[in-house]
Scaffold this active site. Structure first.
Site, PDB file in Angstrom:
ATOM      1  N   ASP A   8      -8.247  -6.410  -5.262  1.00 43.53           N
ATOM      2  CA  ASP A   8      -7.894  -5.093  -4.700  1.00 43.53           C
ATOM      3  C   ASP A   8      -8.441  -4.007  -5.618  1.00 43.53           C
ATOM      4  OD1 ASP A   8      -6.712  -2.778  -3.782  1.00 43.53           O
ATOM      5  OD2 ASP A   8      -4.687  -3.613  -3.653  1.00 43.53           O
TER       6      ASP A   8
ATOM      7  N   ARG B 256     -12.254   6.373   9.067  1.00 42.47           N
ATOM      8  CA  ARG B 256     -11.740   5.019   9.128  1.00 42.47           C
ATOM      9  C   ARG B 256     -12.736   4.020   8.523  1.00 42.47           C
ATOM     10  NH1 ARG B 256      -7.050   2.200   9.222  1.00 42.47           N
ATOM     11  NH2 ARG B 256      -7.077   0.427  10.619  1.00 42.47           N
TER      12      ARG B 256
ATOM     13  N   SER C 194       0.836  -1.192   0.000  1.00 41.60           N
ATOM     14  CA  SER C 194       0.000   0.000   0.000  1.00 41.60           C
ATOM     15  C   SER C 194       0.882   1.257   0.000  1.00 41.60           C
ATOM     16  CB  SER C 194      -0.930  -0.036   1.211  1.00 41.60           C
ATOM     17  OG  SER C 194      -1.950   0.912   1.080  1.00 41.60           O
TER      18      SER C 194
ATOM     19  N   HIS D  12      -7.718  -5.231  -0.859  1.00 35.74           N
ATOM     20  CA  HIS D  12      -6.451  -4.544  -0.589  1.00 35.74           C
ATOM     21  C   HIS D  12      -5.764  -5.107   0.661  1.00 35.74           C
ATOM     22  CE1 HIS D  12      -3.513  -1.408  -0.783  1.00 35.74           C
ATOM     23  NE2 HIS D  12      -3.831  -0.936   0.404  1.00 35.74           N
ATOM     24  N   ASP D  13      -6.556  -5.508   1.650  1.00 39.05           N
ATOM     25  CA  ASP D  13      -6.020  -6.069   2.893  1.00 39.05           C
ATOM     26  C   ASP D  13      -5.176  -7.320   2.687  1.00 39.05           C
ATOM     27  OD1 ASP D  13      -6.550  -4.471   5.027  1.00 39.05           O
ATOM     28  OD2 ASP D  13      -8.427  -5.445   5.602  1.00 39.05           O
TER      29      ASP D  13
END
Lengths: 376, 376
Positions: free
Chosen positions: A316, A222, A153, A349-350
């Site tokens: 992602d 968040r 990232s 993405h994680d």
């Protein structure tokens, strides 16, 4: 603590007292850097790997800071004896980047000239500024040339920036789930977070230290971020449409499990992160563009001479694989031989924080080869 | 005004004074419905088409309410002489759905028992409640059976609900860019909007009428929604990474064009929509699930006997095509012959409001066939 843990580690600090010149032209001193190291630097000093963290990460990438810690460092699955970044072979360095709030100087740090936190007086910083500060740390540690710079990232952005700005300073890079510049859609997600924080009445133009914290705004930011870290499939797998509250579906304040999760994690985040730091860091992410200062994106990418292993993940949507493909194609057109694996994963993405084994296989082999070339 | 416009139209109103029973068991009266009609109901009363609007739409689907109007109704490109919904042949009805704020009774309407807006006293409503109120309107207009119910997004949910709840009341449905229940990821996006509104200090538990409006919260909710209406590609095409402000990239308050657009449209939206209505409507969207009240999703979908044309768009990530494919497959397993077209488009979810010609071709042919069957 399992036998593959680096064990107990201590965060170290170094303070640079000379003036630090930001890309913007602003000047600041002193600047403190928090960092951790794992493994041993060999006497040739050619086995050092710099790990760069993402948006809200810290220098604490592996092991435990205290025997009571519930959780190890943020990339513990990747760093340790026999792991992807093998501490039996390599000397691993991870520093909290410029402008964060885990020990390195940033907007929440005290301005020695006023005795109060910088807040919005802190200079806008860039990924290049982060990398320049990392280079000061590497110089301080007496390392002439890194074996590798790696990260996912925003950590991948730093790896790319190292290769473009200091091509002579690293033998290789491993940019994971990243991009040379983020998409307008990714900027849009950051925009939600930015507005949520800035419109929180407690934000008060960044001057909230010692007063009420803009908790709601940061929590919403968040929550918006969290959506981008997952994927349609991981949302299905993790939550489905399970309803979470006793009041049932006709309860105005009732909610689904996915909402409960987002809320819980959103507010939990506000206990560990500073709102101004968040704003500065997403700004650094938005304005990051390898091409700044060069004639074009192609020209900037063309500067990369380091051996390169790119890793992306099929689901992602924040840093889509096609952005890495673009860089790979430019490098190839310059006669380079970048390696690139697009790992099939539902984690979105994680995935760079979750897919240990799949990444490890590629990283180990890549580092082996680079180290053989360097150490002979 | 071009020759294919339905021209000047007037919004009509009808008030039902008998008790309306909500799916939740709550009871309310009176309820007013705002609606418009275009074209003429034939003497057999078998050419009536109900158009259902999406999240923030209104009864004003086509034409102009006044000669000074800058813009026509929200689906003007689809409704008019010779258009997809051809007003030379069909009688088109569009009503503002239950709980909205464009003339039909909703949370922002005045509660006659108190003389003040309902606010959170308004019952939680569902898509089925919307459809039941639409049926009252259809009965009132003397229409025994609709030729078709059509709509995009939440409008498509209503079309599906019509076919499941009142299979005897419509000959066909055209659900566009929709789903039988939204994904957990779509709920997550609504969660951002919900929190942004509820955490706006002006929201005051919905009791803000006559006081300051929760403008920031609703604007942020709209911004989050806007992301889901577009696609990665449409963001690239529309904005790229163009920077919008004079202060340049190192200006803390500087922004990209995409941010400017989201902000402008977010706040513009607050001038035309009520925050409580928004909360109620996204709740209706979240809890919409065709299977409620039936043994399973399969059983509910199996009830659909209407001729069906589904339209989806390849880049729609809010209502992904696979959700429609699932319904199509269930219908086929029940021996039905649903038609489904997955239109290649970069516009994302918004495509149903933009892709006129591509949709029109399919809709015209489908309606022709249904009308031939019905009228002989």
């Amino acid at each position: 603590m399992d036998k593959n843990s680096v064990g107990l580690v201590k965060t170290k600090y170094v303070t640079f007292k000379d003036d630090f010149y930001f890309e913007s032209g602003r000047i600041l001193s002193p600047i403190t850097v928090a960092y951790e190291t794992y493994g041993k630097l060999n006497k040739e000093k050619n086995n050092a790997i710099l790990i760069c963290h993402a948006l809200t990460g810290s220098a604490h990438a592996a092991g435990y800071n205290s025997p009571d810690d519930q959780k190890p460092g943020w990339w513990d699955g990747m760093i340790g004896p026999g792991k992807a970044f093998d501490t039996d072979k390599y000397f691993i360095i991870c520093s909290n980047f410029l402008g964060s709030c885990y020990g390195t100087t940033g907007p929440a740090s005290v301005d020695p000239s006023t005795g109060k936190p910088y807040g919005l007086k802190f200079p806008v910083f860039t990924v290049k500024d982060m990398v320049k500060l990392q280079k000061k740390l590497i110089d301080y540690l007496g390392i002439e040339k890194l074996l590798c710079v790696a990260g996912g990232s925003m950590g991948g952005m730093q790896a790319l920036e190292w290769a473009v700005t200091f091509p002579e300073k690293t033998n290789s890079i491993i940019p994971i789930a990243t991009a040379g510049r983020i998409t307008p859609m990714a900027i849009a997600f950051n925009t939600i977070g930015r507005f949520a924080i800035m419109k929180d009445p407690n934000w008060m133009n960044g001057d909230y230290y010692g007063k009420a914290f803009p908790r709601d705004g940061l929590a919403i930011a968040r929550m918006a971020g969290h959506i981008t870290y997952m994927s349609d499939k991981s949302f299905h797998k993790k939550f489905g449409r399970r309803y979470a509250t006793f009041g049932g579906i006709y309860d105005f304040f009732g909610y689904f499990e996915v909402e409960n999760y987002l809320k819980y994690n959103g507010y939990k985040f506000t206990e560990r992160f500073d709102a101004n730091c968040y704003l500065y860091i997403i700004k650094a992410m938005d304005i990051f563009d390898l091409s700044y200062g060069y004639g074009s994106f192609e020209e900037a990418v063309g500067r990369i001479s380091a051996d390169t292993l790119f890793i992306t993940f099929t689901s992602d949507f924040l840093f889509p694989s096609y952005q890495t493909e673009e860089i790979v194609n430019i490098m190839k057109s310059h006669g380079k031989k970048p390696e690139w694996v697009d790992i099939e994963s539902d984690y979105g993405h994680d995935a760079f924080l979750l897919e240990f084994d799949t990444q490890a296989a590629y990283i180990k082999e890549f580092l082996d080869n680079v180290y053989k070339k360097v150490a002979g």
